[in-house]
Scaffold this active site. Structure first.
Site, PDB file in Angstrom:
ATOM      1  N   LYS A  53      27.187 100.406  41.045  1.00 50.36           N
ATOM      2  CA  LYS A  53      27.138 101.741  41.657  1.00 50.36           C
ATOM      3  C   LYS A  53      26.255 101.720  42.907  1.00 50.36           C
ATOM      4  O   LYS A  53      26.589 102.316  43.928  1.00 50.36           O
ATOM      5  CB  LYS A  53      26.626 102.767  40.628  1.00 50.36           C
ATOM      6  CG  LYS A  53      27.649 103.029  39.517  1.00 50.36           C
ATOM      7  CD  LYS A  53      27.096 103.786  38.324  1.00 50.36           C
ATOM      8  CE  LYS A  53      28.165 103.848  37.227  1.00 50.36           C
ATOM      9  NZ  LYS A  53      27.704 104.460  35.976  1.00 50.36           N
ATOM     10  N   GLN A  97      22.065 106.826  33.965  1.00 49.86           N
ATOM     11  CA  GLN A  97      22.950 105.876  33.284  1.00 49.86           C
ATOM     12  C   GLN A  97      22.828 106.034  31.766  1.00 49.86           C
ATOM     13  O   GLN A  97      21.728 106.020  31.219  1.00 49.86           O
ATOM     14  CB  GLN A  97      22.609 104.438  33.709  1.00 49.86           C
ATOM     15  CG  GLN A  97      23.537 103.394  33.139  1.00 49.86           C
ATOM     16  CD  GLN A  97      24.986 103.547  33.631  1.00 49.86           C
ATOM     17  OE1 GLN A  97      25.226 103.830  34.800  1.00 49.86           O
ATOM     18  NE2 GLN A  97      25.935 103.378  32.730  1.00 49.86           N
ATOM     19  N   ASP A 120      27.820 113.002  38.072  1.00 49.48           N
ATOM     20  CA  ASP A 120      28.637 112.531  36.946  1.00 49.48           C
ATOM     21  C   ASP A 120      29.497 113.640  36.340  1.00 49.48           C
ATOM     22  O   ASP A 120      30.380 113.354  35.523  1.00 49.48           O
ATOM     23  CB  ASP A 120      27.714 111.974  35.851  1.00 49.48           C
ATOM     24  CG  ASP A 120      27.758 110.456  35.793  1.00 49.48           C
ATOM     25  OD1 ASP A 120      28.761 109.878  36.253  1.00 49.48           O
ATOM     26  OD2 ASP A 120      26.803 109.856  35.274  1.00 49.48           O
TER      27      ASP A 120
END
Ligand code: NDP
Length: 282
Positions: A53, A97, A120
């Protein structure tokens, strides 16, 4: 024989497009988009995902703010870091994460991320907006799946779509997005009585379980579009999906490979969400 829905190639196009938009935007005075990646603990897979990422951020010209915390970080310490990122004007997207180490309350952490910076798309407000069909930051994996289906040229209107898996990050949101495009959607899970029968009816199948080759090739309807979200590591270290790719390919019209299907698109959509969070509709 199925045609391959090449997520790697499509994601590369999306990143190229984002890179051009970022360069043009910065030239006319828009702020450089910034994504914060928050990594807690030492799960090796999480480290690899965050590395990808961050690399993608660099590639498209975003700023990356990386925060790495030890596994014994307390809930309070993590929430205070998130608060700092929420108020930092250079940070437009925040990614925490998952999974978090044991002892940390994942739901509370996701809720602490500002919904405006929720790259997200996991914040309850954004998930609620999705349920109501409103504009919002949407979860990246389902967004990537929808782009892959669009790339196949298959019209979802009136099609029977079957989603295997009902998680908040993949199964439920992709079901809502398919519904929004007028598919007739079934959601299957571990208590589904006859999974094979459900899959056999699917014009579009989304497998998001996390069990290698749970979906057998002979279950696939002739001509179906098969999207395999699953990432399963085999004993020899290789990765495979939830669908028996070889056999399913003999029946499907389109199929995603694992790796190289949904995974790269998830990262591309994370970047796209961050750009939207930074610039809105500019
Ligand atoms: P979860 O573990 O949260 O959910 C798995 C779902 O599968 C659950 O709803 C579960 O049902 C269902 N399930 C389990 N066993 C069966 C079975 N025998 N028959 C039918 N359904 C079953 O997983 P995620 O949604 O987070 O992820 C799913 C997979 O996708 C994983 O392999 C993950 O690594 C991968 N993934 C890939 C991404 C990518 O970018 N490519 C991104 C996110 C995830 P129940 O609810 O009843 O327990």
């Amino acid at each position: 024989m199925a045609r391959i829905l090449d997520g790697k190639a499509l994601a590369s196009q999306v990143r190229q497009n984002l890179k051009e938009r970022v360069a043009e935007g910065i030239q006319v005075g828009l702020p450089q988009p910034g994504l914060a990646t928050v990594l807690v603990g030492d799960d090796p897979a999480s480290h690899v995902y965050v590395k990808f990422k961050r690399r993608a951020c660099d590639e498209v010209g975003f700023q990356n703010f990386h925060i790495e915390l030890p596994a014994d970080t307390t809930q309070g310490e993590l929430l205070s870091k998130i608060d700092e990122l929420n108020t930092n004007p250079e940070v437009h997207g925040i990614l925490v994460q998952l999974p978090l180490p044991k002892g940390l309350d994942e739901a509370a952490v996701l809720q602490a991320v500002s919904p405006l910076k929720d790259a997200d798309g996991f914040h309850p407000m954004n998930q609620g907006a999705l349920m109501q069909g409103k504009q919002s930051l949407r979860p990246c994996t389902p967004l990537g799946i929808m782009s892959l289906i669009e790339a196949s040229g298959v019209d979802l209107n009136g099609k029977k779509a079957v989603v295997v898996g009902r998680s908040n990050i993949v199964g439920k949101p992709i079901a809502l997005m398919l519904l929004e495009k007028h598919a007739t959607v079934s959601i299957c899970h571990s208590r589904t009585a006859d999974l094979a029968a459900e899959v056999r009816a699917a014009d579009v199948l989304i497998a998001a379980v996390g069990r290698a080759h749970l979906v057998q090739g002979q279950w696939i309807k002739e001509g179906a579009v098969v999207i395999d979200v699953g990432i399963n590591r085999l004993e020899d270290g290789s990765l495979t999906g939830d669908v028996d790719f070889e056999k399913a390919s003999e029946r499907a019209s389109w199929i995603t490979p694992v790796p190289g299907g949904v995974g790269p698109m998830t990262i591309a959509m994370l970047l796209s969400n961050t750009l939207d969070a930074a610039w809105g509709n500019k």
